[in-house]
Scaffold this active site. Structure first.
Site, PDB file in Angstrom:
ATOM      1  N   ASP A 105     -35.195  25.296  25.584  1.00 34.25           N
ATOM      2  CA  ASP A 105     -35.354  23.983  26.239  1.00 34.25           C
ATOM      3  C   ASP A 105     -35.121  22.826  25.260  1.00 34.25           C
ATOM      4  OD1 ASP A 105     -37.526  24.101  24.602  1.00 34.25           O
ATOM      5  OD2 ASP A 105     -39.048  23.933  26.167  1.00 34.25           O
TER       6      ASP A 105
ATOM      7  N   GLU B  28     -36.700  22.151  22.433  1.00 33.52           N
ATOM      8  CA  GLU B  28     -37.809  21.804  21.538  1.00 33.52           C
ATOM      9  C   GLU B  28     -37.585  22.496  20.185  1.00 33.52           C
ATOM     10  OE1 GLU B  28     -41.510  22.714  23.471  1.00 33.52           O
ATOM     11  OE2 GLU B  28     -41.329  21.013  24.834  1.00 33.52           O
TER      12      GLU B  28
ATOM     13  N   HIS C 222     -31.644  -0.453   4.512  1.00 34.21           N
ATOM     14  CA  HIS C 222     -31.020  -1.699   4.965  1.00 34.21           C
ATOM     15  C   HIS C 222     -31.911  -2.906   4.668  1.00 34.21           C
ATOM     16  CE1 HIS C 222     -28.536  -4.350   7.270  1.00 34.21           C
ATOM     17  NE2 HIS C 222     -29.580  -4.720   7.986  1.00 34.21           N
TER      18      HIS C 222
ATOM     19  N   LYS D  63     -21.445 -13.583   8.207  1.00 37.21           N
ATOM     20  CA  LYS D  63     -21.110 -12.832   9.420  1.00 37.21           C
ATOM     21  C   LYS D  63     -22.041 -13.212  10.559  1.00 37.21           C
ATOM     22  CE  LYS D  63     -22.481  -8.324   9.985  1.00 37.21           C
ATOM     23  NZ  LYS D  63     -22.526  -6.899   9.619  1.00 37.21           N
TER      24      LYS D  63
END
Ligand code: R5P
Length: 319
Positions: free
Chosen positions: A36, A38, A147, A208
């Protein structure tokens, strides 16, 4: 201090390279999926003693989403093995002592790092939520070229933010010989300028504006790149839109050759093909498996693991 590097279904090549760099052994932990979908994880029998005998660096990215759950399950399994927690083990409990702290999560690519603030009311700050969740399941975290570093502030465990920019600079210096380095937006200025400084070439950046996930605009700027080889350096390339627009600006101003370099090569939705029409070369680390990975992230990650060990050496016990 000798420990082990462990990994699950993620890139075992990078985990292996990190282990080699540190002079530690690499352990492949068991991961599989039920029908399934999992997930299932386990520290195999032959890994139980090594996991308990010194510090453990678990290398696991948090992308895609399924990797987040796997990372948490692996941290939980490793912690249980180290603490001797074997309650509800089928067939009877095994009594083991607690070997103490020393489980470090090493995240080559931190998924969700761009959701580091609420851009609109009601949003989840996904980067921060994930960081807190990981911090409550380990004793220290290493993240490569995140980031927005703010996402890892005020954690309850030590965090080491490391960068592959020294290795990217060395790679570009040897293979591309850029005359000029460009940051495609203000967010990448620190990283790109460190590359320019290491190669000892001029540097500039663009401003940007992101219109949507697929569209960006750069404010026009005069760049002194006539006849030059230029490297655009960013933390990640996703759709490639940012790089392609920056490259167009450079070509319009007479750049002879344009290369794109990044730590995280996500390359989503035909990015490699798109980039092929705009730049002369694409260079990336192997923080994520990708067809342009030509710089190893292992050295940068090892710097973080070593710093965590130094910071915590009084608390870690070798058994
Ligand atoms: C955003 O500020 C990042 O540093 C990258 O510039 C951005 O994620 C790249 O995305 P794309 O390749 O889709 O333009």
């Amino acid at each position: 201090m000798d420990g082990v590097v462990a990994s699950g279904s993620g890139d075992s090549g990078l985990a292996n390279a990190l282990a080699e760099t540190l002079g530690w052994n690499h352990l492949d932990l068991e991961t599989r999926r039920f029908p399934d979908t999992e997930g299932y994880v386990r520290v195999p029998n032959d890994c139980l003693d090594p996991i308990r005998s010194g510090p453990v660096a678990l290398v696991s990215t948090t992308f895609p989403d399924s990797a987040i759950l796997e990372t948490l399950f692996l941290l939980d399994a490793i912690r249980d093995v180290r603490s001797g927690e074997m309650s509800s083990l089928k067939g009877g409990e095994v009594k083991e002592s607690d070997v103490g702290p020393g489980v470090f999560l090493v995240i080559p690519y931190y998924g969700y790092s761009r959701q580091d603030k609420r851009f609109m009311a009601g949003e989840a700050i996904s980067a921060k939520f994930l960081a807190r969740t990981f911090a409550s399941h380990c004793d220290g975290i290493v993240v490569l070229d995140i980031h927005a570093p703010e996402a890892m502030e005020n954690m309850e465990v030590p965090v080491e933010l490391v960068s592959a920019m020294p290795e990217i600079a060395e790679h570009l210096r040897k293979n591309v010989r850029p005359d000029f380095v460009l940051s495609p937006d203000k967010g990448a200025i620190d990283r790109a300028s460190s590359v320019a400084k290491a190669i000892d070439v001029p540097f500039s950046y663009l401003e940007k504006k992101r219109i949507d996930a697929h569209t960006i605009e750069h404010t026009p700027k005069d760049l002194d790149v006539e006849g030059q080889v230029v490297a655009i350096v960013d933390d990640m390339i996703s759709t490639g839109g940012t790089i392609c627009r920056a490259s167009d600006a450079l070509r319009r101003q007479g750049a002879k050759e344009v290369h794109a370099a990044c730590t995280h090569g996500l390359f989503t939705g035909g990015a490699i093909h798109r980039l092929g029409n705009h730049v002369d070369g694409v260079h990336s680390t192997d923080s994520l498996p990708n067809p342009r990975a030509n710089v190893s992230a292992a050295e940068a990650l090892s710097r973080g693991v070593k710093r965590l060990i130094e910071r915590m050496s009084s608390e870690i016990v070798i058994h």
